[in-house]
Design an enzyme around this catalytic site. Structure first.
Site, PDB file in Angstrom:
ATOM      1  CB  SER A 182      -0.874   0.005   1.250  1.00  0.00           C
ATOM      2  OG  SER A 182      -1.450   1.283   1.447  1.00  0.00           O
ATOM      3  CE1 TYR A 234      -4.056  -2.179   4.831  1.00  0.00           C
ATOM      4  CE2 TYR A 234      -3.219   0.018   4.393  1.00  0.00           C
ATOM      5  CZ  TYR A 234      -3.778  -1.157   3.936  1.00  0.00           C
ATOM      6  OH  TYR A 234      -4.042  -1.320   2.592  1.00  0.00           O
TER       7      TYR A 234
HETATM    8  N1  LIG Z   1      -8.724  -0.441  -1.622  1.00  0.00           N
HETATM    9  C1  LIG Z   1      -7.673   0.292  -1.353  1.00  0.00           C
HETATM   10  O1  LIG Z   1      -7.755   1.536  -1.312  1.00  0.00           O
HETATM   11  C2  LIG Z   1      -6.322  -0.346  -1.165  1.00  0.00           C
HETATM   12  C3  LIG Z   1      -5.183   0.480  -1.189  1.00  0.00           C
HETATM   13  C4  LIG Z   1      -3.936  -0.092  -1.007  1.00  0.00           C
HETATM   14  C5  LIG Z   1      -3.814  -1.455  -0.792  1.00  0.00           C
HETATM   15  N2  LIG Z   1      -4.931  -2.229  -0.773  1.00  0.00           N
HETATM   16  C6  LIG Z   1      -4.741  -3.668  -0.526  1.00  0.00           C
HETATM   17  O2  LIG Z   1      -5.369  -4.401  -1.548  1.00  0.00           O
HETATM   18  C7  LIG Z   1      -5.676  -5.713  -1.059  1.00  0.00           C
HETATM   19  C8  LIG Z   1      -7.086  -6.071  -1.491  1.00  0.00           C
HETATM   20  O3  LIG Z   1      -7.991  -5.177  -0.854  1.00  0.00           O
HETATM   21  P1  LIG Z   1      -9.302  -4.598  -1.572  1.00  0.00           P
HETATM   22  O4  LIG Z   1      -9.057  -3.179  -1.831  1.00  0.00           O
HETATM   23  O5  LIG Z   1      -9.699  -5.500  -2.677  1.00  0.00           O
HETATM   24  O6  LIG Z   1     -10.317  -4.629  -0.346  1.00  0.00           O
HETATM   25  P2  LIG Z   1     -11.486  -5.644   0.032  1.00  0.00           P
HETATM   26  O7  LIG Z   1     -12.517  -5.614  -1.027  1.00  0.00           O
HETATM   27  O8  LIG Z   1     -11.840  -5.291   1.420  1.00  0.00           O
HETATM   28  O9  LIG Z   1     -10.756  -7.065  -0.013  1.00  0.00           O
HETATM   29  C9  LIG Z   1      -9.974  -7.552   1.049  1.00  0.00           C
HETATM   30  C10 LIG Z   1     -10.212  -9.031   1.106  1.00  0.00           C
HETATM   31  O10 LIG Z   1      -9.374  -9.621   2.114  1.00  0.00           O
HETATM   32  C11 LIG Z   1     -10.134 -10.630   2.730  1.00  0.00           C
HETATM   33  N3  LIG Z   1      -9.643 -10.978   4.066  1.00  0.00           N
HETATM   34  C12 LIG Z   1      -9.462 -10.154   5.126  1.00  0.00           C
HETATM   35  N4  LIG Z   1      -9.051 -10.871   6.198  1.00  0.00           N
HETATM   36  C13 LIG Z   1      -9.005 -12.171   5.797  1.00  0.00           C
HETATM   37  C14 LIG Z   1      -8.668 -13.388   6.444  1.00  0.00           C
HETATM   38  N5  LIG Z   1      -8.272 -13.435   7.734  1.00  0.00           N
HETATM   39  N6  LIG Z   1      -8.724 -14.530   5.734  1.00  0.00           N
HETATM   40  C15 LIG Z   1      -9.114 -14.517   4.448  1.00  0.00           C
HETATM   41  N7  LIG Z   1      -9.452 -13.406   3.769  1.00  0.00           N
HETATM   42  C16 LIG Z   1      -9.394 -12.239   4.454  1.00  0.00           C
HETATM   43  C17 LIG Z   1     -11.526 -10.048   2.811  1.00  0.00           C
HETATM   44  O11 LIG Z   1     -12.448 -11.093   2.981  1.00  0.00           O
HETATM   45  P3  LIG Z   1     -13.746 -10.894   3.918  1.00  0.00           P
HETATM   46  O12 LIG Z   1     -14.685 -10.096   3.073  1.00  0.00           O
HETATM   47  O13 LIG Z   1     -14.180 -12.277   4.174  1.00  0.00           O
HETATM   48  O14 LIG Z   1     -13.274 -10.171   5.157  1.00  0.00           O
HETATM   49  C18 LIG Z   1     -11.652  -9.356   1.462  1.00  0.00           C
HETATM   50  O15 LIG Z   1     -12.164 -10.228   0.489  1.00  0.00           O
HETATM   51  C19 LIG Z   1      -5.479  -5.644   0.458  1.00  0.00           C
HETATM   52  O16 LIG Z   1      -4.274  -6.282   0.809  1.00  0.00           O
HETATM   53  C20 LIG Z   1      -5.401  -4.161   0.743  1.00  0.00           C
HETATM   54  O17 LIG Z   1      -4.634  -3.867   1.892  1.00  0.00           O
HETATM   55  C21 LIG Z   1      -6.175  -1.707  -0.959  1.00  0.00           C
END
Ligand SMILES: NC(=O)c1ccc[n+]([C@@H]2O[C@H](COP(=O)([O-])OP(=O)(O)OC[C@H]3O[C@@H](n4cnc5c(N)ncnc54)[C@H](OP(=O)(O)O)[C@@H]3O)[C@@H](O)[C@H]2O)c1
Length: 249
Positions: free
Chosen positions: A140, A155
């Site tokens: 991130s 985080y």
């Molecule tokens: N969106 C942003 O602005 C952003 C920016 C920088 C980096 N990121 C990174 O991008 C990656 C994907 O995030 P996203 O943006 O797609 O957000 P998201 O839609 O919230 O996806 C995150 C996923 O991680 C899963 N997860 C969380 N804890 C878990 C666990 N203990 N076991 C299995 N699955 C788990 C969640 O599943 P559940 O629904 O079951 O909890 C969810 O499907 C993450 O690593 C995040 O830190 C996102």
């Protein structure tokens, strides 16, 4: 927002990917693009969402549980016979000041973002295709710039640690022909941003030199690029996809 062009992996028929966070915003785009490229996918997560495609094996996996991670990788080999791309996207964000954060919250965020990566790498290494396997972790922009009360300290710190974990494994695994890289997005339009108020979203957008929140498809495209032969000389790198938020990475 303009819909991103699809990116396809070439020469990927019969290859197999295991994706964590597969039902999240970025994860769904990654799985869809992999399937369109002919890659078979083990989609792991905890949601009831299902990809309607015979080339997907769905597995319920909590990435913080070592037995579930180990089982998922073994089931991938049992079901599809190989593992070529390990794409670890599962993550959780925190919030608030450090003096108000409980130890439980710190440990949960670190376990979900960092310890899970250790488990994936430990068990994935044993089964991934050698040579030729590719691993992608998800960082991130908060991992470069310290984050804020919107992300929380756990985080930001765990995302920084992933960058060095990738560098470590890049050196350890290069002799095996395994590449490992990390993408570091700025804000991306996924459910992870749902927690922010309209004012916080507007402030976030205006802090971005490009003035735009990235789409999940753009992040997926960067991930597919890193999996592709175009990135055959890239390992241990951190791909900055932060809309200009971070310029000195
Ligand atoms: N969106 C942003 O602005 C952003 C920016 C920088 C980096 N990121 C990174 O991008 C990656 C994907 O995030 P996203 O943006 O797609 O957000 P998201 O839609 O919230 O996806 C995150 C996923 O991680 C899963 N997860 C969380 N804890 C878990 C666990 N203990 N076991 C299995 N699955 C788990 C969640 O599943 P559940 O629904 O079951 O909890 C969810 O499907 C993450 O690593 C995040 O830190 C996102």
């Amino acid at each position: 927002m303009r819909k991103s062009e699809r990116i396809f992996l070439l020469n990927s028929k019969n290859k197999v990917a295991l994706v964590t966070g597969a039902y999240g915003g970025i994860g769904r785009s990654v799985v869809e693009m992999l399937l369109e490229s002919g890659v078979k996918v083990v989609a792991t997560g905890r949601s009831d969402f299902r990809f309607k495609n015979n080339d997907v094996l769905h597995l319920a996996v909590d990435v913080t549980k070592e037995n579930e991670v180990k089982d998922a990788i073994e089931k991938c080999i049992d079901h599809f016979g190989r593992l070529d791309f390990l794409i670890h996207l599962a993550g959780m964000v925190g919030s608030g000041r450090i003096d108000e954060m409980s130890l439980d919250e710190w440990e949960k965020v670190v376990a979900t973002n960092l310890t899970s990566a250790f488990l994936m790498l430990k068990h994935g290494y044993k089964k991934i295709t050698k040579p030729g396997g590719v691993v992608i972790l998800c960082g991130s922009s908060n991992g470069y710039n310290g984050g804020s009360h919107l992300s929380g300290a756990a985080y930001a710190s765990s995302k920084t640690a992933l960058v060095n974990l990738v560098r470590y494994c890049a050196k350890e695994w290069a002799p095996d022909g395994i590449r490992i890289n990390i993408v570091s997005p700025g804000p991306v339009d996924t459910p992870m941003l749902d927690r922010l108020t309209d004012t916080e979203m507007n402030n976030l957008r205006s802090s971005l030199p490009l003035g735009r929140i990235a789409s999940p498809e753009e992040c997926a495209g960067s991930i597919l690029f890193l999996c592709s032969n175009h990135a055959d000389s890239m390992t241990g790198t951190n791909l900055n996809i932060s809309s200009g938020l971070v310029l000195d990475a």
